[in-house]
Enzyme design. Structure first.
Site, PDB file in Angstrom:
ATOM      1  N   ASN B  50       0.842  -1.208   0.000  1.00  0.00           N
ATOM      2  CA  ASN B  50       0.000   0.000   0.000  1.00  0.00           C
ATOM      3  C   ASN B  50       0.874   1.254   0.000  1.00  0.00           C
ATOM      4  O   ASN B  50       0.595   2.220  -0.712  1.00  0.00           O
ATOM      5  CB  ASN B  50      -0.873   0.042   1.256  1.00  0.00           C
ATOM      6  N   ARG B 375     -11.043  -5.651 -14.798  1.00  0.00           N
ATOM      7  CA  ARG B 375     -10.163  -6.490 -13.994  1.00  0.00           C
ATOM      8  C   ARG B 375     -10.626  -7.940 -14.008  1.00  0.00           C
ATOM      9  O   ARG B 375     -11.202  -8.448 -13.074  1.00  0.00           O
ATOM     10  CB  ARG B 375     -10.153  -6.014 -12.543  1.00  0.00           C
ATOM     11  N   HIS B 435     -16.534   1.710 -14.624  1.00  0.00           N
ATOM     12  CA  HIS B 435     -16.330   1.090 -13.334  1.00  0.00           C
ATOM     13  C   HIS B 435     -17.573   0.321 -12.907  1.00  0.00           C
ATOM     14  O   HIS B 435     -17.553  -0.424 -11.935  1.00  0.00           O
ATOM     15  CB  HIS B 435     -16.022   2.222 -12.336  1.00  0.00           C
ATOM     16  N   ARG B 564     -14.398   2.318   4.848  1.00  0.00           N
ATOM     17  CA  ARG B 564     -13.223   1.478   5.101  1.00  0.00           C
ATOM     18  C   ARG B 564     -11.928   2.274   5.056  1.00  0.00           C
ATOM     19  O   ARG B 564     -11.078   2.112   5.909  1.00  0.00           O
ATOM     20  CB  ARG B 564     -13.184   0.352   4.057  1.00  0.00           C
ATOM     21  N   HIS B 592     -15.642  -3.842   0.590  1.00  0.00           N
ATOM     22  CA  HIS B 592     -15.645  -3.255  -0.743  1.00  0.00           C
ATOM     23  C   HIS B 592     -17.036  -2.834  -1.220  1.00  0.00           C
ATOM     24  O   HIS B 592     -17.162  -2.068  -2.175  1.00  0.00           O
ATOM     25  CB  HIS B 592     -15.044  -4.284  -1.719  1.00  0.00           C
TER      26      HIS B 592
END
Lengths: 544, 705
Positions: B50, B375, B435, B564, B592
């Site tokens: 990260n 993805r 997206h 989150r 998510h």
């Protein structure tokens, strides 16, 4: 000229032309249950609706798509569709084609309105559409547009007595022109297409540079001039209700009473509608884009269109503006469902005849005589069914021709059949196409004097199939008009006795029918020629 | 687009510092001794990776701003320079803690179990021979020592590559010490298992090279050797799913003006002062950007140790996704005609979603399939099903968003295969990243055309569906079906963007809709009605939405947020946000899903979305928001939302100073860990279904992929 086979109500079978449809293996389902599509090429956008209509049910929309393509901008300025516009249209139509294929669309009807209609290169354009997108496009005229839109309007008002109550003015401002109908008790009696198209008006001023206020003033003056003409054709003041159709009217409803929910008809208070029109007129195009977050192309029609609605609304007494969820596409769909179920234009005979009668009134026809001849003519038509082989649609055209055969007398009694032909050839009757009117005008012309002849230009400009129909219908009209020679409706009814090669016309009448008998025998010339039978005359219960 | 607002430090938290706070919560998981050791190792690696991304993207952007002379403060009142100073301070502390826990907590704990990372010198002499052979045969041919001097400027080191800096004695008397660089070959395994070594013993590749470094510089005196790594401006923007965006605009001139593009230098802390000062001056890196670490530099390769089979007991017992919908083929379609299906992954298995696409591919009555893919890989069963459908003559439209454009080679291959199969493939939308996650199946049934739509908060990726918490909904709602068609028509350019009935699309309508929904609660609160907003997302950054939330809170709306990651909203500020509570959950699965709930005076509305409340998602992405309308589905979504707020194990509560604290655990109550509770619930639901169905218990085949 287009041939009679391109009936407005006809739809195309996809398998008939263009590239093959991707049709995955399906359960053996009837073709007519497969989805159908309607496609409309307007002045500012191409639009597609895919729907399905299980037998007996109203159509259910599956999908709608639209692409802004400025056909009108080209057509109304240079009279020709430019290459970039054509390319944009083709690209949009290829996409539409893919959408149609994704539903295995079995039938569709694609129509083009004023922009394509007026473009000088329309035939090559439509040919490219056919070759590249595999879509056959039919160019329709204003009255067909009116009829289809009216169908959608009627559907939107179904179960609602509003229209049946008061006289209404039905206004649709399109890109190329405005279609206006006057409804009496819900039925159109006057209708016409006027040079009030939003894009056309805007394009006419495109080279003019001046302040926004001056521009609006010019628009308004133009609209008022045209309204002067309309006032002569329809009793605008009598309209107690105002029905506004079209994207710009719906937009106004969105912004005054909120977006359409389930309501098929939204009602906007007169003052509120006028105020919104006023606000819109006060803003220039950039300000409108800013205010409503609309694309530029969309905004270009808004202000001119609202100006037309505003000025027309002021002509009426209406207290509110009714905005139905009615579009040309919806009308096309309903019409497709109707024709799929075996119905034709004759379903509209009530509206067509009402509109024809209104035209007759305008030319001060002898209503009793006209209606009586129309009655006798359709009677004879029915008696001859097995001989002429014509259908319901032709019967309706005969009826209209019979109603209006004398209207040329308004101009002058002398040669009135010729004046009538001219008047009818340019008149608008609700639900009837230009081709229909050409046919009717010829039938009416031959109600007296000469029979069809190769030297008659209007007659010869019809295709051969139409010429045959004209001869048959005129043959009937000549005889039946003669049966009311003195306009007193003495002949009440008729029968045709077909014995061998001699036909006997048996009439049921009152009083002395000598004149009628002589006239009918004289006017049987065309009938004999067309059907190859001699005609004799007999009074019911009397002698020949 | 920068929104011109004056800074309001009392209202907004800085997004970079909030991100650091998030990474600190991940670090806490690495430090948490109640977590199994290998899970702790995994969290430690995540913290490090990260940070890598953070430096390459966010720090780089700030440094660019600084180089441009930007001194304007952000909404939290910090100028780029001030932000960089605080980041440097926070990141240094974080890295120190990370290595402390890695060595003293994790690796120290693993050693007794036989897992050790040692230096070559610690190996048995017999084993050392095999390592020397490996070095000679495999490593040396891949090495290119580079000497650096006035004639040979510093080589372009690729970002994140591992290197050895070698300090050489001056060539002649009176001259200066020289620097040479040896790149550690990226193509070789970083963790080397010497042949013949007992157990799970590893040597780091850089140590293998270092042990024989003299041979690379014959006749030279080597004064110091240290491993180092640089992070550069990636010129990319990252998203929450590991995808990358090219930054919108990077001016050429600006790029040239920038010094070296290096934003961080990591070195082993054993480095000598002369070597470090030579290195940092040649790389043009200031002391604030130098991170001295206990080593190893770059711990990402340690991730492979997490899956070592013998150490099963040092991992969490797997939480198996539950199969709650078993129907396939025509049965699945029939089921969906009866009711909507709402799935919560990874508690619920992703199989039904795969099943929807593959059933559609094989069903003779299906006419068309349209889907967005973001993805995913060529091995995905969904991609295979789409190809099969196209080959069967169905109309298949796939909107593919490639992971990153420079990575085209591998990504584009499967997309091309779809094209060859006859799919209509669209490679993204110019200017926007797609997206949204949506799949539309058009099928002919006895009742006419029917549309089956799957909408989700997560990607069509069967691998991440096991790691990320995401919601998905399958429905035959005709209005959603119509909207789905319109959506694809707009994306494929077949139609101009349409008005939609139930779906809400970004960038056209989503922002306005969210603002309107928040505002409606505010109005209802002012009218004295029952109001509440609950929302769950990954990041909350958008200033306009945060302001709307403050306004609603001020009117008395109770607002509970489960964010989150980054949260720029400052909760609990008197007179501003006392009514707002923000929690964050960092646990085994990556949170998510995006869920939005509005009490709406009792007529509750529940939405799911692919979009976070960030300007990027609302303005520069194609995103979707959709309502959950079935009673059962809403209850399921709301239970998940509620669980997060009840969590007193893995939830942290955001304080008004921007820091996070663990929630209070109520005495006497059993601990409530939301992810485990939600899993338990899924197990119970699957159990109920088995009992209700009373079916033969046929064992399921291993899921594909």
């Amino acid at each position: 000229m287009t041939s009679r086979t391109s009936k407005p109500a006809e739809s195309r079978d996809v398998a008939g032309g263009g590239e093959p449809v991707v049709a995955p293996a399906l359960e053996a389902g009837a073709l007519e249950n497969r989805p159908m599509a309607v496609l409309d090429m307007g002045a500012s956008a191409l639009r597609l609706v895919v729907a399905e209509a299980p037998r007996g049910e109203p159509p259910r929309v599956l999908e709608e798509a639209s692409r802004a393509v400025a056909l009108g901008k080209d057509a109304f300025t240079s009279g020709r569709l430019g290459a970039p516009t054509i390319e944009a249209a083709l690209r949009a139509l290829e996409g539409f084609r893919r959408i149609m294929d994704s539903y295995g669309v079995a039938r569709y009807r694609a129509v083009a309105t004023s922009a394509v209609r007026e473009a000088v290169n329309r035939d090559t354009f439509l040919d490219r559409v056919r070759m590249r997108a595999g879509i056959d496009v039919e160019v329709i005229d204003g009255s067909e547009e009116n009829r289809l839109t009216y169908m959608a309007v009627r559907a939107a008002f179904r179960g609602d007595e509003t229209l049946a109550g008061d006289d209404s003015l039905l206004v649709e401002v399109g890109g190329g022109s405005a279609d206006i109908s006057f409804l009496r008790r819900g039925e159109p009696v006057y209708s016409g297409t006027y040079a009030l198209g939003a894009i056309r008006m805007r394009q006419n001023l495109s080279s003019w540079h001046g302040s926004h206020e001056q521009r609006v003033r010019l628009f308004r003056r133009h609209v008022q001039n045209i309204i002067e003409d309309i006032r002569r054709e329809m009793p605008l003041r009598e309209a107690g209700q105002f029905v506004a159709i079209g994207g710009d009217a719906r937009f106004t409803a969105d912004h005054t009473v909120g977006e359409a929910t389930d309501a098929r008809v939204r009602r906007v208070d007169r003052e509120r509608f006028l105020a919104f029109c006023e606000e819109t007129a006060a803003l220039d195009e950039d300000q409108l884009v800013e205010r409503h977050r609309l694309p530029h192309a969309r905004v270009e029609t808004l202000a001119p269109a609202l100006l037309v609605y505003q000025e027309l609304l002021r002509e009426t007494e209406a207290l509110q503006v009714l905005v139905p969820e009615a579009t040309l596409r919806a009308g096309l769909l309903l019409d497709m469902v109707r024709t799929a179920e075996g119905h034709g234009i004759e379903d509209f005979s009530k509206q067509v005849l009402a509109s024809a009668a209104a035209l007759g009134e305008k030319y001060r026809y002898d209503e009793s005589h006209a209606r009586h001849v129309a009655y006798l003519a359709t009677r004879l038509f029915d008696e001859l069914r097995s001989e002429h082989g014509l259908g319901e649609r032709d019967r309706l055209l005969l009826e209209v021709a019979a109603l209006l055969h004398d209207i040329g007398a308004f101009v002058s009694l002398r040669g009135h059949h010729k004046h009538g032909q001219y008047v009818l050839s340019v008149a608008e009757i609700f639900g009837l196409s230009r081709e229909d009117m050409a046919l009717i005008s010829n039938v009416a012309r031959y109600h007296r004097r000469a029979t069809p002849n190769k030297s008659h230009l209007p007659y010869m400009s019809l295709d051969s199939e139409a010429r045959v129909v004209v001869s048959k219908l005129a043959a009937i009209l000549r005889v039946t008009n003669a049966l009311d020679a003195d306009h007193l409706q003495k002949v009440r009814d008729l029968r045709l006795l077909k014995t061998g090669d001699q036909w006997v016309l048996e009439v049921d009448g009152a009083g002395d029918l000598t004149i009628e008998r002589l006239a009918a025998l004289a006017r049987a010339d065309l009938l004999t020629e067309v059907f190859g039978r001699k005609l004799s005359f007999r009074e019911a219960g009397g002698q020949a | 687009v920068k929104r011109h607002m004056r800074p309001h430090p009392e209202r907004f938290l800085n997004r970079e510092l909030s991100w650091l706070e998030f990474n600190r919560r991940v670090l806490e998981e690495a430090e948490d001794e109640t977590n199994p050791l290998l899970e702790r190792l995994k969290f430690a690696v995540i913290v490090a990776s990260n940070l890598d991304e953070f430096f390459m993207v966010r720090v780089a952007a700030l440094k660019n701003a600084l180089a441009e002379g930007d001194v304007s403060p952000d909404l939290a009142g910090l100028t780029p320079l001030q932000q960089l100073e605080r980041i440097s301070e926070g990141a240094h502390g974080m890295v120190e803690e990370l290595y402390a826990t890695l060595h003293d907590g994790i690796l120290a704990g693993l050693a007794p179990r036989g897992l050790r990372i040692i230096s070559p010198g610690e190996l048995e002499p017999s084993v050392r021979g095999s390592l020397a052979r490996y070095h000679r045969d495999e490593v040396v041919p891949a090495l290119t020592p580079l000497a650096i001097d006035a004639a040979r400027p510093f080589p372009m080191l690729s970002g994140l590559s591992l290197n050895l800096a070698v300090l050489l004695a001056p060539a002649a008397e009176g001259e200066e010490e020289r620097l040479a660089v040896v790149q550690v070959p990226g193509g070789l395994a970083r963790l080397v298992r010497p042949t013949g070594a007992e157990g799970m013993v590893y040597v780091l590749l850089e140590d293998v090279i270092r042990a024989e470094i003299g041979a690379l510089f014959p006749g030279q005196e080597i004064r110091d050797v240290a491993v180092f790594r640089v992070a550069r401006d990636s010129e990319l923007d990252l998203d929450d799913e590991g995808g990358t965006d090219f930054l919108q605009v990077i001016e050429e001139e600006l790029k040239n003006r920038r010094r070296s593009g290096i934003v961080r230098l990591e070195v082993e802390d054993s480095i000598s002062e002369p070597l470090l000062s030579l290195l940092s001056s040649l790389l043009d890196v200031g002391p604030e950007d130098v991170y001295r670490v206990r080593g190893p530099v770059d711990i990402r390769p340690l991730m492979q140790l997490v899956d070592l089979p013998p150490l099963e007991d040092l991992r969490d017992a797997p939480l198996k996704p539950q199969v709650t919908v078993k129907a396939r083929g025509a049965e699945l379609f029939e089921l969906l005609e009866e009711r909507d299906v709402v799935l919560h992954h990874p508690y619920d298995s992703f199989d039904p979603v795969v099943s929807l696409v593959s059933s559609a591919a094989d069903d003779p009555n299906v006419l068309a399939i349209k889907q967005t893919l973001y993805r995913t890989s060529g091995r995905s069963p969904i991609v295979r099903a789409l190809a099969r459908a196209a080959e069967a003559g169905k109309q298949v439209t796939v909107l593919v968003e490639l992971l990153a454009r420079f990575d085209e080679e591998s990504n584009i291959r499967w997309a091309r295969r779809l094209e060859e199969a006859g799919c209509h493939v669209i490679y993204g939308i110019r200017g926007y990243k797609t997206h949204s996650k949506i799949c539309l199946v058009v099928r002919r049934g006895r009742q006419g055309i029917r549309r089956y739509v799957h909408l989700g908060t997560g990607n069509y990726n069967d691998r991440t569906a096991r790691l990320y918490t995401d919601f998905g909904m399958m429905t035959t709602d005709p209005e959603i079906g119509e909207d789905a068609s319109s959506f694809f028509n707009a994306l494929t350019g077949y139609s101009d963007p349409p008005g939609m009935k139930k779906l809400v699309m970004a960038p056209t309508q989503l922002r306005e809709r969210v603002l309107r929904l928040i505002d409606r609660e505010r109005e209802r609160a002012q009218g004295g009605q029952a109001t509440e907003i609950q929302a769950k997302m990954n990041s909350l950054v958008d200033a306009e939405i945060i302001q709307a939330l403050y306004a609603a809170a001020g009117a008395g709306v109770r607002i509970r947020l489960n964010v989150r990651g980054i949260c720029c909203l400052r909760p609990g500020v008197p007179g501003l946000s006392e009514n707002i509570e923000v929690v964050s959950i960092v646990d085994r699965f990556l949170e998510h899903s995006r869920i939005f709930y509005f009490r709406n005076g009792g007529d509750e509305e529940v939405y799911l979305s692919s979009a976070d409340w960030m300007p990027r998602n609302l303005d520069r992405r194609i995103e979707l928001l959709f309502p959950v309308e079935s009673t059962e589905g809403r209850q399921k979504v709301l239970r998940a939302l509620e669980a997060a707020f009840r969590d007193d194990v893995k939830a942290r509560v955001l304080q008004s100073d921007g820091r996070y604290r663990r929630g209070t655990r109520w005495a006497g109550e059993p601990p409530f860990r939301s992810q485990l509770e939600l899993h338990r619930e899924a197990v119970r639901a699957a159990e109920r279904m088995r009992q209700a169905a009373d079916v033969d218990l046929e064992p399921l085949a291993a899921p594909e992929g």
